[in-house]
Write a protein that holds these residues in place. Sequence first.
Motif, PDB file in Angstrom:
ATOM      1  N   ASP A 246       0.824  -1.217   0.000  1.00  0.00           N
ATOM      2  CA  ASP A 246       0.000   0.000   0.000  1.00  0.00           C
ATOM      3  C   ASP A 246       0.854   1.261   0.000  1.00  0.00           C
ATOM      4  O   ASP A 246       2.041   1.231   0.337  1.00  0.00           O
ATOM      5  N   GLU A 247       0.221   2.370  -0.345  1.00  0.00           N
ATOM      6  CA  GLU A 247       0.678   3.732  -0.101  1.00  0.00           C
ATOM      7  C   GLU A 247       1.913   4.151  -0.872  1.00  0.00           C
ATOM      8  O   GLU A 247       2.405   5.258  -0.699  1.00  0.00           O
TER       9      GLU A 247
ATOM     10  N   ALA B  46       4.576  -9.167  -7.137  1.00  0.00           N
ATOM     11  CA  ALA B  46       3.585  -8.753  -6.153  1.00  0.00           C
ATOM     12  C   ALA B  46       2.632  -7.759  -6.789  1.00  0.00           C
ATOM     13  O   ALA B  46       2.745  -7.416  -7.969  1.00  0.00           O
ATOM     14  N   THR B  47       1.667  -7.291  -5.983  1.00  0.00           N
ATOM     15  CA  THR B  47       0.701  -6.290  -6.429  1.00  0.00           C
ATOM     16  C   THR B  47       0.886  -5.025  -5.606  1.00  0.00           C
ATOM     17  O   THR B  47       0.869  -5.084  -4.369  1.00  0.00           O
ATOM     18  N   PHE B  48       1.070  -3.875  -6.285  1.00  0.00           N
ATOM     19  CA  PHE B  48       1.278  -2.586  -5.632  1.00  0.00           C
ATOM     20  C   PHE B  48       0.040  -1.711  -5.827  1.00  0.00           C
ATOM     21  O   PHE B  48      -0.348  -1.426  -6.958  1.00  0.00           O
TER      22      PHE B  48
ATOM     23  N   SER C  17      -4.920   0.909  -7.521  1.00  0.00           N
ATOM     24  CA  SER C  17      -4.945   2.250  -6.943  1.00  0.00           C
ATOM     25  C   SER C  17      -5.290   2.198  -5.467  1.00  0.00           C
ATOM     26  O   SER C  17      -6.120   1.400  -5.032  1.00  0.00           O
ATOM     27  N   ASN C  18      -4.632   3.107  -4.712  1.00  0.00           N
ATOM     28  CA  ASN C  18      -4.928   3.302  -3.297  1.00  0.00           C
ATOM     29  C   ASN C  18      -5.602   4.664  -3.108  1.00  0.00           C
ATOM     30  O   ASN C  18      -5.408   5.341  -2.094  1.00  0.00           O
TER      31      ASN C  18
ATOM     32  N   LEU D 273       1.150  -5.353   3.167  1.00  0.00           N
ATOM     33  CA  LEU D 273       2.431  -4.754   3.517  1.00  0.00           C
ATOM     34  C   LEU D 273       2.368  -3.282   3.105  1.00  0.00           C
ATOM     35  O   LEU D 273       1.514  -2.886   2.311  1.00  0.00           O
ATOM     36  N   THR D 274       3.284  -2.457   3.648  1.00  0.00           N
ATOM     37  CA  THR D 274       3.198  -1.014   3.418  1.00  0.00           C
ATOM     38  C   THR D 274       4.512  -0.494   2.850  1.00  0.00           C
ATOM     39  O   THR D 274       5.590  -0.767   3.395  1.00  0.00           O
TER      40      THR D 274
END
Length: 484
Positions: free
Chosen positions: A271-272, A292-294, A320-321, A414-415
């Motif tokens: 995330d983020e 991975a996926t962001f 999107s976040n 995860l961040t």
Amino acid sequence: MGRKPLLNHTTSYPPKRPHPRRNQKTTGYQLPRGRARSARRPGATYLNHSQGFGNAGHKRRGGNAARGPRRSQNNRRNSTRRTYAFMIVGCALLFFVASVIWYLNRSVTVTLNGSETSIHINATLTQLIENEGLDESCDAGDLLAVDDSVLERGGGDRYAVTLDGEDVAMDELDSVHLAGGETVEVADGADVYEEHDVEATEIAPTITVEGTGAIGFVRTWGIPGRSEVWTGKQSGIVQDRGVVQEVQNCEVVYRSVSPDGDGKYVALTFDEGPSSHTQEILDVLEEKGVHATFFLQGETVAQNPSAARAIAEAGHELGSNAYTDTRLSSLSGEDLRSQLTNGFAAIKDATGTTTSLLRAPYAAFSTENWAESMDLVSAVVSWNIDSGDWLLPGADTVVSNVTGSVRSGNIVLLTDSEPTGAQTAEALGTLIDRLQADGFTIVTLSELVATDEDLAEELDISKVSMPEDAVLPTVPADEEGSSA
């Protein structure tokens, strides 16, 4: 006795009998002109004179007298040949024309009311009906008022016709041509309503959100219904026809991934991002050979587009976040849609990648949010396991938080932010090693969905699948304020 006088007779020779002469260059005897002929010089041109021996001599010498008859005979032969050729071509042309006429007017077979019948090719449906006498045996429908009362017996459709299972309108019967092999059904005509004015009211679909799990998506899109009031132009009757098209309400479901088979799969998500630590995270993922996926935040993408681009170029999946770290459940209308569209646009501008996959900040996405923006998102994804890295507990705790409770089909949070990125990068290598040692295959989110056949049939997280006739639903009063 004296000699008897000789009888008078004429010899074949002139008075002076010719003497045979020898020529040094010839053998045997020659007539007088023979020597002259033999003396002709090679290559010289001489006039030919008739010798009184008929055409044979001229044929031997190739004289004009020989050519004349031959040309005449050849001309007659050529004329005869041309006549025969014209006759052959004419016969062929007549045969071709006859073949074309036959082909264009041949009979073909169609199935009419369950039985085969013949009809000229390209005949219309009207011609078929008349040829088979169905125009006499079928009863016409009635003309009805808007309240279903009968205005005119037999004033409806003359027949009810289907062609290969499809209804054919009465005004199309003369324009539909048969090529053979079709299946035609002709029955009694249908009733029709008088011409009328329509006052229509749309019935808006509502929304329900059901289930639990990490992935939310639209299972059934909202299709509006319709009710109508008719006013007859002939009868003047006003009639409420009620619902003429049923409404299809919208259904949103949440569920988790249940991989088929014996394999164990887990998806790591970040995330983020991006942050100043993104490259460290990418280096670890590359070293371990996993993707991975962001879920990128639009605001940070705009500030660090090169890092976002590096994620895409490394082959990782993007979502999107939102545009800022804002609780979307507190927004509505244009504010909500702006957060989503700007977030997706920032990713597109920086990476060239189009995405409609959303992770709402704080996993807060309400029923109202769905109703107002489902046309923008393919799925809303939260997580099954929170690594807790945002609490900064240390790399070892992050690893144990995940490995202590992970199950096949889980999505791990995860961040990749400025405060947590360094710790996440430190924990990532060990986390991957532990997961793989436990038999897990680490995949992207779309790859994880693909392991669940039932879910994969319902969900394509790469695009929005809203039908053209669907509309955004309304939220029932008892659903307002709920969030997932």
